[in-house]
Design an enzyme around this catalytic site. Sequence first.
Site, PDB file in Angstrom:
ATOM      1  N   LYS A 195       0.853  -1.191   0.000  1.00 34.31           N
ATOM      2  CA  LYS A 195       0.000   0.000   0.000  1.00 34.31           C
ATOM      3  C   LYS A 195       0.885   1.236   0.000  1.00 34.31           C
ATOM      4  O   LYS A 195       1.490   1.591   1.013  1.00 34.31           O
ATOM      5  CB  LYS A 195      -0.928   0.054   1.215  1.00 34.31           C
ATOM      6  CG  LYS A 195      -2.029   1.106   1.036  1.00 34.31           C
ATOM      7  CD  LYS A 195      -2.640   1.580   2.334  1.00 34.31           C
ATOM      8  CE  LYS A 195      -1.884   2.709   2.961  1.00 34.31           C
ATOM      9  NZ  LYS A 195      -1.918   3.978   2.175  1.00 34.31           N
ATOM     10  N   GLY A 248       7.153   5.443   8.113  1.00 32.46           N
ATOM     11  CA  GLY A 248       6.285   6.602   8.287  1.00 32.46           C
ATOM     12  C   GLY A 248       6.466   7.198   9.670  1.00 32.46           C
ATOM     13  O   GLY A 248       7.521   7.082  10.298  1.00 32.46           O
ATOM     14  N   SER A 249       5.404   7.803  10.168  1.00 34.49           N
ATOM     15  CA  SER A 249       5.497   8.533  11.429  1.00 34.49           C
ATOM     16  C   SER A 249       5.502   7.588  12.622  1.00 34.49           C
ATOM     17  O   SER A 249       4.971   6.472  12.573  1.00 34.49           O
ATOM     18  CB  SER A 249       4.322   9.506  11.557  1.00 34.49           C
ATOM     19  OG  SER A 249       3.118   8.799  11.788  1.00 34.49           O
ATOM     20  N   THR A 250       6.076   8.063  13.717  1.00 34.93           N
ATOM     21  CA  THR A 250       6.104   7.280  14.952  1.00 34.93           C
ATOM     22  C   THR A 250       4.695   7.063  15.481  1.00 34.93           C
ATOM     23  O   THR A 250       4.382   5.996  16.029  1.00 34.93           O
ATOM     24  CB  THR A 250       6.981   7.998  15.993  1.00 34.93           C
ATOM     25  OG1 THR A 250       8.319   8.094  15.476  1.00 34.93           O
ATOM     26  CG2 THR A 250       7.015   7.241  17.307  1.00 34.93           C
ATOM     27  N   GLU A 270      10.248   1.622  10.369  1.00 33.29           N
ATOM     28  CA  GLU A 270      11.246   2.677  10.159  1.00 33.29           C
ATOM     29  C   GLU A 270      10.497   3.990  10.316  1.00 33.29           C
ATOM     30  O   GLU A 270       9.701   4.362   9.449  1.00 33.29           O
ATOM     31  CB  GLU A 270      11.898   2.534   8.780  1.00 33.29           C
ATOM     32  CG  GLU A 270      13.199   3.313   8.658  1.00 33.29           C
ATOM     33  CD  GLU A 270      12.973   4.701   8.084  1.00 33.29           C
ATOM     34  OE1 GLU A 270      12.934   5.663   8.888  1.00 33.29           O
ATOM     35  OE2 GLU A 270      12.825   4.824   6.865  1.00 33.29           O
ATOM     36  N   CYS A 304      13.452  11.188   6.598  1.00 30.88           N
ATOM     37  CA  CYS A 304      13.433  10.772   8.002  1.00 30.88           C
ATOM     38  C   CYS A 304      14.790  10.977   8.662  1.00 30.88           C
ATOM     39  O   CYS A 304      14.871  11.217   9.865  1.00 30.88           O
ATOM     40  CB  CYS A 304      12.995   9.315   8.113  1.00 30.88           C
ATOM     41  SG  CYS A 304      13.958   8.181   7.089  1.00 30.88           S
ATOM     42  N   GLU A 401       9.943  15.970  15.241  1.00 27.22           N
ATOM     43  CA  GLU A 401      10.279  15.861  13.822  1.00 27.22           C
ATOM     44  C   GLU A 401       9.395  16.820  13.025  1.00 27.22           C
ATOM     45  O   GLU A 401       8.165  16.714  13.029  1.00 27.22           O
ATOM     46  CB  GLU A 401      10.074  14.431  13.324  1.00 27.22           C
ATOM     47  CG  GLU A 401      10.504  14.246  11.882  1.00 27.22           C
ATOM     48  CD  GLU A 401      10.337  12.817  11.397  1.00 27.22           C
ATOM     49  OE1 GLU A 401      11.235  12.303  10.722  1.00 27.22           O
ATOM     50  OE2 GLU A 401       9.270  12.222  11.692  1.00 27.22           O
TER      51      GLU A 401
END
Length: 498
Positions: A195, A248-250, A270, A304, A401
Amino acid sequence: MSVNVSMAMIPAAVSEFMRGPHRLLIDGKWVPAASHRTFPTHNPADGSLLSDIAAAEAVDVDLAVTAARRAFDDGPWSRMAPAARAKLIWKLADALEAQAEEFAFIETLDNGKPLNDAKVVDLPHSIEVLRYFAGWCTKLNGESISISNPGTWHAYTTREPVGVVGSITPWNAPLMMAVSKIAPALAAGCTVVLKPAEQTPLTALKLGQLILDVGFPDGVVNILTGFGETAGAAMTAHPGIDKVTFTGSTEVGRLIVRAAAADFKRVTLELGGKTPVIVFPDADIDRAIEGAARSIFSNAGQICNAGSRLYAHRDVFERLVDGVSRRASEIRVGAGLAASTQMGPVVSQEQLERISGFIASGQNQGAEIRAGGGRIGSEGYFIQPTVLTGTRPDMDVVQQEIFGPVLCAMSYDEADLDRIAREANATNYGLGAVLWTQNLSTAHKMARKLKAGTVRVNGGGLDPALPFGGFKQSGWGRELGREGIEGYTELKSVAMAL
């Protein structure tokens, strides 16, 4: 800034592809979403509509997982000889190389990055990752083990593919991230449901065409375009998926961990980063200026591992900040297709507002803008490369971030490595770190002290052979390298009494 670019420069094959239709790839066929719903994707340079994309939901996920499950359990893929898998993956790399120009244009239209960056970074890296992991197909070996049980034994280990992999990729480097997840999974003998991010689905769909063209068996790779809260959530919860890999995001990473915990799916994450760039007084300052600027302003800071925190010794701080600020003011910001562009737009209005909000927050908390700080124009999602000074470790711009072209510059007074490392490590992230020094002893000592998955000294970038991942809330597991492919396997021990 140049925004308006003649569409006449776009290759005819790209224009034809952009017109669509853009459907889902399930079991070797392009099909509409079961709901027949679609969503738009836009050009970040001007906000114009690029294409309408099929919107997968839970029923489509179920169809794709069923196809991938069948291809793994009953189909030819996991039983195919390793050399045969290697040939197909290498063939895919050749096909991607042959159409690299088209892919670069599509990536630039969809993501906004400069066309030259797509050509010289994204495409070569993606091709090399495919070839690198093609080579691993024939090298996933176990080992013989000496055991001490009474009697005579033959004991060994084997590596087996984990099964069906759900891969969820981000919008900042769409093709590179898709390939970095597909290639090791296929090399290990897994099947995949991919996806791509809803903001940038187009190169993943184009890659799906190549996968069919080069002859991968039906169901080995399935591609679902759609939203994280629908298609992505259904993938992470689906009992037919054995492993989820996500970049992607945490915040989303936490949701995936919770969903995967229900049936203990294997998970690789990651996630975010807040990379420190540490400059010692003996560094080659001219190179450090260029490196620091490139680390934060490349891809409009939407990386990132972007070097978003600059720590420089007071003896070189002003020279370094002046140099990076001057470089920021000289960067030519514009549409990715414009030949002169060095930095493109950020990916969306939402991202533009997020970055602008962080800059305002930094100013409210006492930071000074040394370069940039504002939006460019009213068309598209352009923001100035920005340098902030007067920042402190407790500020939001230093701790969180931003994922944009914003550098927080701070100085230190003495070369106390423990103190510098403590400050560099004082975030929830631990993805990367960058050192600039000509002292090998300093470099090695600092590399040990930094809580980061990757430490680069005096430059350097990604290589398919180097494992990539983070400490702390920057993720779980590693991508690329040997560790990257082993993450798509299960290790089995066999002990046989003779």
